[in-house]
Motif scaffolding. Structure first.
Motif, PDB file in Angstrom:
ATOM      1  N   THR A  42      39.256  65.126 -39.778  1.00 17.95           N
ATOM      2  CA  THR A  42      39.557  63.716 -39.580  1.00 17.95           C
ATOM      3  C   THR A  42      40.551  63.249 -40.639  1.00 17.95           C
ATOM      4  OG1 THR A  42      37.309  63.365 -38.787  1.00 17.95           O
ATOM      5  CG2 THR A  42      38.530  61.420 -39.442  1.00 17.95           C
ATOM      6  N   VAL A  43      41.564  62.517 -40.207  1.00 26.23           N
ATOM      7  CA  VAL A  43      42.557  61.946 -41.113  1.00 26.23           C
ATOM      8  C   VAL A  43      42.511  60.432 -40.942  1.00 26.23           C
ATOM      9  CG1 VAL A  43      44.985  61.841 -41.743  1.00 26.23           C
ATOM     10  CG2 VAL A  43      44.023  63.971 -40.881  1.00 26.23           C
ATOM     11  N   LEU A  44      42.246  59.733 -42.045  1.00 28.49           N
ATOM     12  CA  LEU A  44      42.188  58.283 -42.014  1.00 28.49           C
ATOM     13  C   LEU A  44      43.280  57.736 -42.923  1.00 28.49           C
ATOM     14  CD1 LEU A  44      40.714  55.725 -41.075  1.00 28.49           C
ATOM     15  CD2 LEU A  44      39.230  55.969 -43.074  1.00 28.49           C
ATOM     16  N   THR A  45      44.216  56.999 -42.344  1.00 27.15           N
ATOM     17  CA  THR A  45      45.306  56.387 -43.108  1.00 27.15           C
ATOM     18  C   THR A  45      45.332  54.893 -42.801  1.00 27.15           C
ATOM     19  OG1 THR A  45      46.946  56.733 -41.370  1.00 27.15           O
ATOM     20  CG2 THR A  45      46.696  58.502 -42.992  1.00 27.15           C
ATOM     21  N   GLY A  46      46.242  54.192 -43.434  1.00 29.33           N
ATOM     22  CA  GLY A  46      46.401  52.774 -43.167  1.00 29.33           C
ATOM     23  C   GLY A  46      46.811  52.493 -41.729  1.00 29.33           C
ATOM     24  N   ASP A  47      47.375  53.491 -41.053  1.00 27.73           N
ATOM     25  CA  ASP A  47      47.804  53.339 -39.663  1.00 27.73           C
ATOM     26  C   ASP A  47      46.697  53.601 -38.660  1.00 27.73           C
ATOM     27  OD1 ASP A  47      50.361  52.773 -40.549  1.00 27.73           O
ATOM     28  OD2 ASP A  47      50.973  54.884 -40.488  1.00 27.73           O
ATOM     29  N   LEU A  56      46.197  66.568 -40.067  1.00 26.69           N
ATOM     30  CA  LEU A  56      46.058  66.665 -41.519  1.00 26.69           C
ATOM     31  C   LEU A  56      47.243  67.409 -42.131  1.00 26.69           C
ATOM     32  CD1 LEU A  56      42.791  67.047 -43.376  1.00 26.69           C
ATOM     33  CD2 LEU A  56      44.731  68.327 -44.171  1.00 26.69           C
ATOM     34  N   VAL A  57      47.608  68.524 -41.532  1.00 25.24           N
ATOM     35  CA  VAL A  57      48.751  69.285 -42.040  1.00 25.24           C
ATOM     36  C   VAL A  57      50.038  68.486 -41.863  1.00 25.24           C
ATOM     37  CG1 VAL A  57      50.099  71.402 -41.744  1.00 25.24           C
ATOM     38  CG2 VAL A  57      47.613  71.511 -41.724  1.00 25.24           C
ATOM     39  N   GLY A  58      50.151  67.715 -40.802  1.00 22.71           N
ATOM     40  CA  GLY A  58      51.325  66.866 -40.592  1.00 22.71           C
ATOM     41  C   GLY A  58      51.484  65.832 -41.702  1.00 22.71           C
ATOM     42  N   LEU A  59      50.378  65.241 -42.131  1.00 17.62           N
ATOM     43  CA  LEU A  59      50.431  64.287 -43.240  1.00 17.62           C
ATOM     44  C   LEU A  59      50.903  64.984 -44.514  1.00 17.62           C
ATOM     45  CD1 LEU A  59      49.846  61.521 -44.538  1.00 17.62           C
ATOM     46  CD2 LEU A  59      47.494  62.295 -44.867  1.00 17.62           C
ATOM     47  N   LEU A  60      50.399  66.183 -44.764  1.00 19.24           N
ATOM     48  CA  LEU A  60      50.809  66.937 -45.953  1.00 19.24           C
ATOM     49  C   LEU A  60      52.277  67.346 -45.867  1.00 19.24           C
ATOM     50  CD1 LEU A  60      47.613  69.110 -46.410  1.00 19.24           C
ATOM     51  CD2 LEU A  60      48.287  67.090 -47.728  1.00 19.24           C
ATOM     52  N   ARG A  61      52.762  67.664 -44.672  1.00 17.46           N
ATOM     53  CA  ARG A  61      54.192  67.992 -44.498  1.00 17.46           C
ATOM     54  C   ARG A  61      55.074  66.799 -44.851  1.00 17.46           C
ATOM     55  NH1 ARG A  61      55.621  72.636 -41.353  1.00 17.46           N
ATOM     56  NH2 ARG A  61      53.818  73.476 -40.268  1.00 17.46           N
ATOM     57  N   ARG A  62      54.657  65.609 -44.386  1.00 18.36           N
ATOM     58  CA  ARG A  62      55.437  64.398 -44.688  1.00 18.36           C
ATOM     59  C   ARG A  62      55.437  64.129 -46.196  1.00 18.36           C
ATOM     60  NH1 ARG A  62      52.766  63.034 -40.089  1.00 18.36           N
ATOM     61  NH2 ARG A  62      51.233  61.681 -41.122  1.00 18.36           N
ATOM     62  N   MET A  63      54.317  64.367 -46.838  1.00 16.17           N
ATOM     63  CA  MET A  63      54.257  64.208 -48.297  1.00 16.17           C
ATOM     64  C   MET A  63      55.108  65.246 -48.994  1.00 16.17           C
ATOM     65  SD  MET A  63      50.260  63.480 -49.129  1.00 16.17           S
ATOM     66  CE  MET A  63      50.527  64.054 -50.788  1.00 16.17           C
ATOM     67  N   GLY A  64      55.241  66.419 -48.396  1.00 17.74           N
ATOM     68  CA  GLY A  64      55.966  67.519 -49.011  1.00 17.74           C
ATOM     69  C   GLY A  64      57.449  67.291 -49.157  1.00 17.74           C
TER      70      GLY A  64
END
Length: 129
Positions: A42-47, A56-64
């Motif tokens: 589960t990924v919980l963001t402001g969106d 989850l990996v997509g969020l880490l890619r964007r941070m990368g």
């Protein structure tokens, strides 16, 4: 082999996970990172909330896309708070925010990234009044 506290094992898992994230950021190969993420994470963001290892990996890619330092600041019972600090041009640290990782059965099963700074969070038992 001596038994280890659950919290110690969770810290080891998260430390290895964050090492893999840093290596993946340099090599663009997120396969080893995805191996440590539960398929129904589960990924919980402001969106909003999203499910799946891909989210989850997509969020880490964007941070990368930018350099950052990850510092474990509050491990407790499967939920581990990590302070994320971006690296600035002059080599210093930019404004930090918190991410909360949920570890279960040696996998990352949840990530909460609401963009909260440490000043926004009150931990009555861990901070002096």
């Amino acid at each position: 082999m001596p038994r280890r506290a659950t919290q110690t094992r969770e810290m080891d898992v998260l430390t290895e996970f964050l090492r893999r994230v840093q290596k993946a950021r340099a090599t663009s190969d997120y396969g080893p990172v995805e191996e440590m993420v539960a398929p129904d994470a589960t990924v919980l963001t402001g969106d909003g909330e999203d499910r799946g290892a891909e989210a989850l990996v997509g969020l880490l890619r964007r941070m990368g896309g930018k350099r950052f330092r990850a510092q474990i600041v509050a491990p407790k019972g499967g939920l581990i708070t990590v302070l994320i600090s971006p690296v600035t041009r002059d080599g210093g640290w930019g404004p930090s925010w918190e991410q909360i990782y949920e570890i279960y059965d040696d996998q990352v099963v949840g990530l909460t990234d609401l963009g909260r700074t440490p000043d926004m969070v009150y931990r009555s038992r861990s901070q002096p009044n």
